[in-house]
Design a protein around this motif. Structure first.
Motif, short mmCIF file in Angstrom:
data_model
loop_
_atom_site.label_atom_id
_atom_site.label_comp_id
_atom_site.label_asym_id
_atom_site.label_seq_id
_atom_site.Cartn_x
_atom_site.Cartn_y
_atom_site.Cartn_z
N THR A 448 0.80 -1.23 0.00
CA THR A 448 0.00 0.00 0.00
C THR A 448 0.83 1.28 0.00
OG1 THR A 448 -0.14 0.18 2.42
CG2 THR A 448 -1.76 -1.22 1.34
N GLY A 449 2.09 1.20 0.41
CA GLY A 449 2.88 2.41 0.57
C GLY A 449 2.49 3.21 1.79
N SER A 450 1.58 2.67 2.62
CA SER A 450 1.06 3.40 3.77
C SER A 450 1.43 2.70 5.07
CB SER A 450 -0.47 3.49 3.66
OG SER A 450 -1.02 4.07 4.81
N ASP A 451 1.51 3.49 6.15
CA ASP A 451 1.81 2.94 7.48
C ASP A 451 0.59 2.36 8.17
OD1 ASP A 451 4.61 3.53 7.68
OD2 ASP A 451 4.08 5.64 7.92
N SER A 452 -0.59 2.69 7.67
CA SER A 452 -1.80 2.25 8.37
C SER A 452 -2.83 1.75 7.35
CB SER A 452 -2.39 3.41 9.18
OG SER A 452 -2.72 4.50 8.33
N GLY A 453 -3.88 1.17 7.89
CA GLY A 453 -4.93 0.62 7.03
C GLY A 453 -5.61 -0.55 7.71
N PRO A 454 -6.33 -1.33 6.95
CA PRO A 454 -7.04 -2.47 7.53
C PRO A 454 -6.07 -3.50 8.14
CG PRO A 454 -7.77 -2.01 5.29
CD PRO A 454 -6.56 -1.21 5.52
N GLU A 455 -6.60 -4.35 9.01
CA GLU A 455 -5.83 -5.48 9.54
C GLU A 455 -5.18 -6.21 8.36
OE1 GLU A 455 -8.34 -8.51 10.92
OE2 GLU A 455 -6.77 -9.62 11.98
N LEU A 456 -3.95 -6.70 8.58
CA LEU A 456 -3.17 -7.23 7.46
C LEU A 456 -3.84 -8.43 6.79
CD1 LEU A 456 -0.66 -6.58 5.92
CD2 LEU A 456 0.65 -8.10 7.40
N ALA A 457 -4.44 -9.32 7.58
CA ALA A 457 -5.14 -10.46 6.97
C ALA A 457 -6.31 -9.98 6.12
CB ALA A 457 -5.64 -11.41 8.06
N THR A 458 -6.97 -8.91 6.57
CA THR A 458 -8.06 -8.32 5.79
C THR A 458 -7.52 -7.72 4.50
OG1 THR A 458 -9.34 -7.84 7.78
CG2 THR A 458 -9.90 -6.60 5.79
N LEU A 459 -6.37 -7.04 4.62
CA LEU A 459 -5.75 -6.43 3.45
C LEU A 459 -5.42 -7.48 2.39
CD1 LEU A 459 -4.40 -3.98 2.05
CD2 LEU A 459 -2.34 -4.50 3.37
N LEU A 460 -4.84 -8.60 2.81
CA LEU A 460 -4.49 -9.66 1.88
C LEU A 460 -5.73 -10.28 1.23
CD1 LEU A 460 -1.63 -11.45 3.85
CD2 LEU A 460 -1.40 -10.04 1.81
N SER A 461 -6.84 -10.28 1.97
CA SER A 461 -8.06 -10.86 1.40
C SER A 461 -8.79 -9.89 0.47
CB SER A 461 -9.01 -11.30 2.52
OG SER A 461 -9.52 -10.19 3.23
N LEU A 462 -8.46 -8.61 0.55
CA LEU A 462 -9.11 -7.62 -0.29
C LEU A 462 -8.42 -7.47 -1.64
CD1 LEU A 462 -9.86 -4.81 2.34
CD2 LEU A 462 -11.53 -6.26 1.18
N LEU A 463 -7.12 -7.69 -1.66
CA LEU A 463 -6.36 -7.54 -2.90
C LEU A 463 -6.33 -8.85 -3.69
CD1 LEU A 463 -3.29 -5.54 -1.54
CD2 LEU A 463 -5.11 -4.65 -2.99
N PRO A 464 -6.57 -8.80 -5.00
CA PRO A 464 -6.44 -10.01 -5.81
C PRO A 464 -5.02 -10.57 -5.72
CG PRO A 464 -7.53 -8.26 -7.04
CD PRO A 464 -7.00 -7.63 -5.79
N THR A 465 -4.89 -11.86 -5.80
CA THR A 465 -3.58 -12.50 -5.70
C THR A 465 -2.60 -11.93 -6.71
OG1 THR A 465 -4.60 -14.55 -4.90
CG2 THR A 465 -2.39 -14.72 -5.86
N ALA A 466 -3.06 -11.74 -7.94
CA ALA A 466 -2.17 -11.22 -8.98
C ALA A 466 -1.64 -9.84 -8.62
CB ALA A 466 -2.90 -11.18 -10.31
N LEU A 467 -2.47 -9.01 -8.01
CA LEU A 467 -2.04 -7.66 -7.65
C LEU A 467 -1.04 -7.70 -6.50
CD1 LEU A 467 -2.32 -4.68 -8.23
CD2 LEU A 467 -4.30 -4.59 -6.69
N ILE A 468 -1.25 -8.61 -5.56
CA ILE A 468 -0.29 -8.76 -4.45
C ILE A 468 1.08 -9.12 -5.00
CG2 ILE A 468 0.33 -10.13 -2.42
CD1 ILE A 468 -2.66 -10.40 -1.83
N ARG A 469 1.11 -10.10 -5.90
CA ARG A 469 2.39 -10.52 -6.48
C ARG A 469 3.01 -9.40 -7.32
NH1 ARG A 469 3.59 -16.08 -8.92
NH2 ARG A 469 5.59 -15.46 -8.02
N GLU A 470 2.19 -8.71 -8.07
CA GLU A 470 2.70 -7.63 -8.93
C GLU A 470 3.35 -6.54 -8.09
OE1 GLU A 470 0.91 -4.30 -12.01
OE2 GLU A 470 -0.17 -6.20 -11.74
N ARG A 471 2.69 -6.13 -7.01
CA ARG A 471 3.25 -5.07 -6.17
C ARG A 471 4.50 -5.56 -5.42
NH1 ARG A 471 -2.10 -1.97 -3.63
NH2 ARG A 471 -2.84 -1.17 -5.65
#
Length: 486
Positions: A448-471
């Motif tokens: 995310t480039g951010s210090d804060s946001g949703p709980e990390l497990a929630t963050l991983l479940s919100l982003l598509p797998t392909a986008l997680i790998r791409e970033r």
């Protein structure tokens, strides 16, 4: 004895002057009138008191109407404008003149100012001396025939005090010495506040005037006018004023928060209504109300306090956040659909994912503005990093390698379930040999480039797998390129 319950259905009104934006102090009065009218099965009316020709503007009128609409305070009849009712006021003054209850006043501004200074020197309240009331009929006729400029004043009856029963304060008595013969029509032919209010309230069928206690002396003047015009006076109720943290009355001129400013801050309109009504003691704050109708049913006018109420922006913000997080998801999705530009990546997400994303993100935001700022973290392809974030990520490459490796076995077109995301984090922790902040923070920064946001497990479940790998791979490639150059 008339009280809030036995006197209904109440026909109430809100009557602002279109000289500026509505602020929380006078909006509170509008809210109380609206809720009481709704609860009693009466009517809530709106009147624009636009007789101040120098200060009244169309822009201010439009802002008032928009603000009331945003709050849901819709009047039950068309809006009245005092500027369009001048004949009514002049006829009323004509009848008072015919019965000797009003007279022309030829005093100049300089004479009236000197009277005020003389009263102040004697520690007396400013009041008209009655100079023109004592004028002979011949002198008065001579001045009128000459066309001398004049106002019309009300001739006070021989009363020592004006008494009435206030539905909040109980029995109230105002000494007649608190004011003198007051102006009904100004020299330009426009009505004074007190004349216009009495004529309008009677004509509109208003049977309850609910307003701030700073109008108590005006109420005494108005009762005298009702009697003189042989009109039935409404019931009166005067609530305490809304104060700032320093104990001063909120007003447009003292910089009080306006409704347009509430909109800009992202406050929820239902929260603004509930908070201001609750400050009067007439509405609870523990419950979240889904509509104004729900608030009206719960509204308790007998709890309206006699004392002043202190405004707390922190409390308002906290209630607004609760209302925001409890709001209907479909309505909020629709609001985002309408407010975001057509080329925004949000519109490329399927409806079910939009709801899921919104439901998860709003726990990390207090209003739609903050939530809108979080959306690019999940909808944009590129992530921006601060220099400090890159420094931390450079030292956390084993964590990012483990994240990329862990995600490689998942369907790139799907998203992780919450339990799968937790399992991925455990695997990364074991592979990279880190825990706590050394595990979570680099992953959050990379994604995310951010210090804060949703709980990390929630963050991983919100982003598509392909986008997680791409970033993740984008960050790893940055450091791979840097290492290669070195």
């Amino acid at each position: 004895m008339t009280n809030f319950k036995t006197g209904g259905p109440w026909i109430t009104r809100f009557a602002p002057s279109p000289t500026g934006a509505l602020h929380l102090g006078n909006v509170r009065t509008a809210i109380l009138n609206h809720l009481l009218a709704r609860q009693s099965g009466g009517k809530f009316l709106l009147r624009l008191e636009d007789t101040d020709q120098e200060r009244s503007t169309f822009a201010a009128e439009a802002a008032i109407l928009w603000s009331l609409s945003w709050l849901g305070l819709v009047p039950d009849e068309p809006v009245r404008h005092q500027s369009l009712r001048l004949d009514l006021y002049r006829r009323a003054v004509g009848s008072l003149m015919a019965e000797g209850q009003a007279y022309p006043c030829f005093c100049t501004d300089a004479e009236l100012e000197q009277d005020r200074k003389d009263a102040a020197a004697k520690n007396l309240p400013p009041r008209y001396s009655g100079r023109c009331a004592r004028m002979s009929a011949n002198e008065r006729a001579e001045k009128l025939n000459r066309g001398d400029a004049h106002a019309i004043r009300f001739r006070l009856p021989e009363k020592t005090e004006v008494g009435f029963t206030d539905l909040i304060k109980g029995q109230v008595s105002i000494p007649a010495g608190a004011f003198g013969d007051f102006v009904l029509l100004r020299s330009n032919g426009w009505p004074s506040y007190n004349l216009a209010v009495v004529v309008d309230d009677a004509d509109m069928g208003v049977n309850l005037v609910l307003r701030g206690e700073d109008h108590l002396t005006n109420t005494a003047r108005q009762i005298l006018l009702y009697d003189a015009l042989r009109l039935t006076a409404p019931s009166f109720a005067h609530h305490g004023l809304l104060m700032d943290a320093d104990g001063k009355k909120l007003s447009k001129r003292s910089g009080a928060l306006s409704i347009p400013e509430c909109m800009e801050m992202g406050l929820e309109p239902l929260a603004v209504v509930q908070y201001l009504a609750s400050l009067s003691g007439a509405l609870p704050t523990k419950n979240i109300f889904a509509s104004l109708d729900e608030m009206a049913r719960a509204f308790n006018p007998f709890a309206l306090g006699r004392g002043n109420a202190v405004m707390s922006l922190d409390e308002l913000n906290a209630l607004s956040a609760r209302v925001f997080r409890a709001a209907d998801l479909a309505d909020q999705v629709h609001e985002l659909d309408e407010s975001l530009p057509a080329d925004n990546a949000w519109h490329d997400i399927d409806p079910q994912t939009r709801r899921h994303l919104l439901a998860s993100l709003r726990e990390n935001a207090e209003n739609l503005h903050e939530l809108r700022a979080l959306l690019p973290l999940f909808t944009e392809k590129e992530t921006r990093f601060t220099p400090s974030a890159l420094t931390e990520l450079a030292a956390s490459q084993p964590v990012l390698d483990a994240l990329d490796h862990a995600m490689s076995g998942h369907d790139p077109d799907a998203s992780l379930q919450k339990d799968e995301a937790s399992a991925v984090l455990r695997r990364i922790s074991q592979e990279a040999g880190v825990k706590g902040r050394q595990l979570y923070h680099p992953i959050r920064l990379a994604l995310t480039g951010s210090d804060s946001g949703p709980e990390l497990a929630t963050l991983l479940s919100l982003l598509p797998t392909a986008l997680i790998r791409e970033r993740t791979q984008t960050v790893l490639n940055i450091f791979s390129h840097c290492n290669h150059k070195e």
